[in-house]
Scaffold this motif. Structure first.
Motif, mmCIF file in Angstrom:
data_model
loop_
_atom_site.group_PDB
_atom_site.id
_atom_site.type_symbol
_atom_site.label_atom_id
_atom_site.label_comp_id
_atom_site.label_asym_id
_atom_site.label_seq_id
_atom_site.Cartn_x
_atom_site.Cartn_y
_atom_site.Cartn_z
ATOM 1 N N ASP A 204 -16.374 5.983 -0.831
ATOM 2 C CA ASP A 204 -16.472 5.137 0.452
ATOM 3 C C ASP A 204 -16.587 3.712 0.017
ATOM 4 N N ILE A 205 -16.256 3.326 -1.211
ATOM 5 C CA ILE A 205 -16.192 2.071 -1.625
ATOM 6 C C ILE A 205 -15.123 1.475 -1.702
ATOM 7 N N ALA A 206 -13.902 2.334 -2.239
ATOM 8 C CA ALA A 206 -12.735 1.878 -2.724
ATOM 9 C C ALA A 206 -11.920 1.302 -1.484
ATOM 10 N N GLY A 207 -11.760 1.724 -0.451
ATOM 11 C CA GLY A 207 -10.909 1.534 0.360
ATOM 12 C C GLY A 207 -9.687 2.341 0.372
ATOM 13 N N SER A 208 -8.969 2.147 1.451
ATOM 14 C CA SER A 208 -7.695 3.174 1.541
ATOM 15 C C SER A 208 -6.700 3.018 0.334
ATOM 16 N N PRO A 209 -6.166 3.830 -0.485
ATOM 17 C CA PRO A 209 -5.195 3.711 -1.360
ATOM 18 C C PRO A 209 -3.823 3.757 -0.995
ATOM 19 N N GLN A 210 -3.635 4.497 -0.022
ATOM 20 C CA GLN A 210 -2.358 4.346 0.749
ATOM 21 C C GLN A 210 -1.996 2.922 1.379
ATOM 22 N N LYS A 211 -3.051 2.492 1.953
ATOM 23 C CA LYS A 211 -2.934 0.931 2.486
ATOM 24 C C LYS A 211 -2.602 0.001 1.263
ATOM 25 N N LEU A 212 -3.256 -0.005 0.383
ATOM 26 C CA LEU A 212 -2.929 -0.857 -0.720
ATOM 27 C C LEU A 212 -1.414 -0.406 -1.493
ATOM 28 N N ALA A 213 -1.232 0.836 -1.483
ATOM 29 C CA ALA A 213 0.286 1.355 -2.363
ATOM 30 C C ALA A 213 1.173 0.888 -1.469
ATOM 31 N N ALA A 214 1.059 0.631 -0.032
ATOM 32 C CA ALA A 214 2.114 0.503 0.852
ATOM 33 C C ALA A 214 2.820 -1.006 0.732
ATOM 34 N N LEU A 215 1.753 -1.543 0.237
ATOM 35 C CA LEU A 215 2.026 -3.209 0.072
ATOM 36 C C LEU A 215 2.745 -3.472 -1.278
ATOM 37 N N ILE A 216 2.662 -2.618 -2.332
ATOM 38 C CA ILE A 216 3.217 -2.756 -3.473
ATOM 39 C C ILE A 216 4.511 -2.115 -3.788
ATOM 40 N N PRO A 217 5.567 -2.906 -3.902
ATOM 41 C CA PRO A 217 6.993 -2.222 -3.866
ATOM 42 C C PRO A 217 7.284 -0.914 -4.825
ATOM 43 N N HIS A 218 6.544 -0.757 -5.986
ATOM 44 C CA HIS A 218 6.756 0.430 -6.611
ATOM 45 C C HIS A 218 5.619 0.955 -6.994
ATOM 46 N N ALA A 219 4.888 1.369 -5.951
ATOM 47 C CA ALA A 219 3.359 2.047 -6.138
ATOM 48 C C ALA A 219 3.698 3.479 -5.637
ATOM 49 N N GLU A 220 2.603 4.291 -6.005
ATOM 50 C CA GLU A 220 2.435 5.671 -5.512
ATOM 51 C C GLU A 220 1.062 5.933 -5.788
#
Length: 251
Positions: A204-220
């Protein structure tokens, strides 16, 4: 453990194994032993045929301590990370950071993209963009006379963790109060290296990993089932996912 001077700042580090280098950057109030050695990351990566470098961030572990917030901040600490690569003559490395270490890793990747091959942002999702809450309750908790005096839940957790790791609590409070420069969505979108965003499903600290990854061209994204911010670090799903990412020759 060896150490070196990074622009006049004493930085402790470890350097073990042979092969492709990976630089490990720990989280707030932690250190190279607690974040990487004790949970088995160093042994795992060395056995995978890698040269493992892990630093103690300034204000943490065996590195130099400062009590002025102006001496901290992720961009400043990213330069310490870059300097350890310079010190060891490493032109380019994989980089893995946990929580605060993920933010430092992001600044390292943005400011020195030629030095980073792949990046793992663990324990931090969209919180990299929007922040992870008010730093003052945590800083105040670190400075309190006794743990029993701390009522804020997150502050109490970090205070207890700092006591367990034998940290300099004044240095940690200064680090927490430092200029917490956020990274914009536009900046994150400029990261062209392959990135793995690994976060516990109960974090409950990190925030959404999906939302961050969606911004990065080559992220999973790697979800670490049932783990919160503290317990995700050494989880076997975390380790297996990171190894798979690092060993993906197409990445």
């Amino acid at each position: 453990m060896p150490e070196f001077e990074a622009d006049g700042v004493r930085i402790a580090y470890l350097d073990e194994g042979e092969g492709d280098p990976i630089l490990l950057i720990h989280g707030f109030a932690s250190n190279k032993q607690v974040n990487w050695i004790y949970p088995g990351w160093v042994d795992l990566l060395v056995k995978d045929g890698r040269r493992v470098i892990a630093i103690d961030n300034r204000g943490h572990g065996d590195s130099q301590k400062f009590h002025d917030p102006a001496d901290y901040g992720a961009p400043v600490m990213a330069e310490d990370a870059r300097r350890v690569l310079d010190h060891l003559g490493i032109e380019r490395a994989d980089v893995m950071g946990y929580s605060m270490g993920a933010r430092i890793s992001a600044f390292l990747t943005l400011n020195h993209p030629d030095r980073v091959r792949r990046a793992v942002f663990s324990g931090l999702g969209y919180g990299m963009i929007e922040g992870v809450g008010d730093p003052e309750p945590i800083a105040t908790a670190l400075e309190a006379e006794r743990l029993q005096d701390v009522s804020d839940r997150n502050g109490r957790a970090f205070r207890a963790f700092a006591e367990q790791t034998g940290s300099d609590r004044r240095a940690l409070a200064a680090c927490m109060r430092s200029s917490r420069q956020k990274i914009s969505e536009e900046d994150v979108a400029r990261i062209e290296r392959p990135v793995l965003v690994a976060v516990g499903t109960r974090d409950d600290i990190a925030g959404s990993p999906q939302k961050l990854a969606a911004l990065i061209p080559h992220a999973e994204v790697l979800e670490i089932p049932g783990r919160d911010h503290m317990l995700a670090v050494g989880d076997k799903v975390h380790k297996q996912g990171v190894l798979a990412f690092l060993n993906n020759v197409d990445a």
